[in-house]
Every structure is written in structure tokens, then in C-alpha cells.
Design a protein around this motif. Structure first.
Motif: not given
Length: 273
Positions: A160, A214, A242, A246
Motif C-alpha cells: 500500500s 491506504p 489497504a 492501494g
């Protein structure tokens, strides 16, 4: 015709994976031979860990010393990604290879992605170094609540961070001195992400910004695996968030880089932008 040509030039999934792996390996080798990168990666995380452990110990909170060491490691990873993403673009300018990278058959996003991932991989040293530093010098107990989930949460957090670095690198292409923007972004992001202190202690107006990062969810997953939470969902749900954010940041980076590439080809001022 332009759309069909562009689709035809898009690499397959296997080529994307191979390009990413080879590029990441190349840039990791390059950065591991840079005295500046080595000094920055070795010393800064240890300074962060020392300060964090002393602050938590001064606050008479010995149960969170491991959390402090892990948070310092996350700070080190973020610093590596941030300055590595900005410095990578600047280095390509100084070497005179940025124009060649933009003109290469591979999409610009796939050229910059290995660079940002390589900086994150270099930054993972910070996690191991800060945890061992705290254990050896400050007797921090390595009693992770979920060791296996911790080992899974750290790569997710690193990924991330790499996706966020890719979006930053997309904007850094337009700046002659990218480090001028990277410098003031270091502390605000790790504060808003809750890497060292919980985001709940920050003003309420900062919470929407934190949730949109993220890095916040990656840090939450790592800290949840470190502390004494009993519900594994408190680790798995932030990991999924996350990864989703991402992917969104990666998509935004591709869109921004497409605009940058069209502008560079039209104005022929990439090295001067």
C-alpha cells in the motif's frame, strides 16, 4: 485507431509481472550500492526507534514499547518510499534517461512502479532493524499477539505504501525539484496514518483524510497484529481496506501518468517541466 493501437501495445499479465520483478530487482541493486541510500536507510530508522521507545517509556507505558518500535519501523518504510519516489524521478532527470523511459514501449506507470516498490522493499529493513534495536538495547519484549498475521500484514502495508508512492511519483514527474514537495509530506502522512500514535488523538477534521490513505489501514493492520487484539478480523479487515485503497491509488497514478505523458509528448519539455 489510437485506442485500438494503445490496447494492442498493452503488455500481458505475465509480462507485467516480469517487468515489475526485473525492474524492482534492478533498482534494489542500484539503491543498495548508493552510500546515501544506505546511510539514510540504516541510521534514520534507528533514531526513530530510539526516540519512540524513550517517549513511550517516559510516559510510563511499558506495554506499548513493542508498538513504538513497530511504529518507528513503519515511519522508516514511509520515509524510504517518499524520498525514494521523488529522488528516483530526479535521478532519471539528472542521468538524462527520463525521456527514454517515457518513450519506451512499456507504459510509464509500469516503469515507475518497480522504482516505488524497490524503495518500499529497501524500507522493510527499517521494520526488522527497529524491532531488533528495541529488543537488544531497550529490552523490548517481542510478544506479538499474532505473529503469522504480523508477517502477512507487513507486506500488505509495504504494498500500500508503494502504491501511494506511485501516485506521488506521478505528480513528481511534473516538478523539477520533487524533493521540495517530498520534505514537508514526511511527518504529516505518518501522523495522519497513525504509524506511531493513534489517529483518534488527532483533531476530528483530520479523520476523513486519514481514512482516505491506504497507509492508515496498513498501519492499523500491523499494529493490530502486534497488540493484544483477540479478534483476527481487526487485522484482516484493515488489510483488505489497504489493498483496495492501494489499487485505487494505482489507478489514479495510471490516469495521471497518461496525462503527463501526453503533455510531455506535445510540449517536448519533460526535462524542464
Amino acid at each position: 485507431m489510437r485506442t485500438e493501437t494503445r490496447i494492442a501495445r498493452m503488455p500481458s499479465a505475465a509480462r507485467v509481472v516480469r517487468l515489475t520483478f526485473v525492474g524492482m530487482r534492478t533498482h534494489v541493486s542500484y539503491m543498495s550500492r548508493s552510500p546515501l541510500e544506505i546511510t539514510f536507510a540504516v541510521l534514520v530508522p534507528l533514531v526513530h526507534a530510539t526516540l519512540a521507545v524513550h517517549l513511550f517509556r517516559a510516559a510510563d507505558d511499558p506495554d506499548r514499547l513493542l508498538t513504538a518500535a513497530v511504529g518507528a519501523g513503519l515511519m522508516g518504510i514511509w520515509s524510504s518510499v517518499l524520498f525514494g519516489s521523488g529522488g528516483a524521478v530526479q535521478n532519471q532527470r539528472w542521468l538524462g534517461t527520463l525521456e527514454a523511459l517515457v518513450a519506451s514501449p512499456a507504459p510509464l506507470a509500469l516503469v515507475l512502479l518497480p522504482i516505488t516498490l524497490a524503495t518500499a522493499v529497501i524500507g522493510t529493513y527499517a521494520m526488522g532493524a527497529t524491532v531488533l534495536w528495541g529488543a537488544l538495547l531497550f529490552d523490548v519484549p517481542l510478544d506479538f499477539a499474532h505473529p503469522l498475521l504480523f508477517l502477512a500484514a507487513v507486506p500488505v502495508c509495504v504494498l500500500s505504501l508503494g502504491m501511494m508512492g506511485l501516485l506521488l511519483a506521478a505528480t513528481f514527474v511534473l516538478l523539477r525539484n520533487a524533493n521540495a514537495l517530498a520534505n514537508p509530506l514526511d511527518a504529516p502522512v505518518w501522523l495522519l496514518s497513525g504509524m506511531l500514535v493513534p489517529v483518534t488523538v488527532l483533531p476530528e477534521w483530520t479523520l476523513p483524510v486519514s481514512w482516505a490513505l491506504p497507509t492508515t489501514w496498513g498501519s492499523r493492520a500491523v499494529h493490530a497484529a502486534t497488540s493484544g487484539v483477540t479478534d483476527r478480523a481487526e487485522v484482516l479487515v484493515p488489510m483488505a481496506a489497504a489493498l483496495a485503497l492501494g489499487a485505487l491509488y494505482a489507478l489514479l497514478a495510471v490516469l495521471v501518468l497518461g496525462r503527463v505523458e501526453r503533455r510531455a509528448r506535445a510540449a517536448a519539455t519533460l526535462s524542464l517541466a
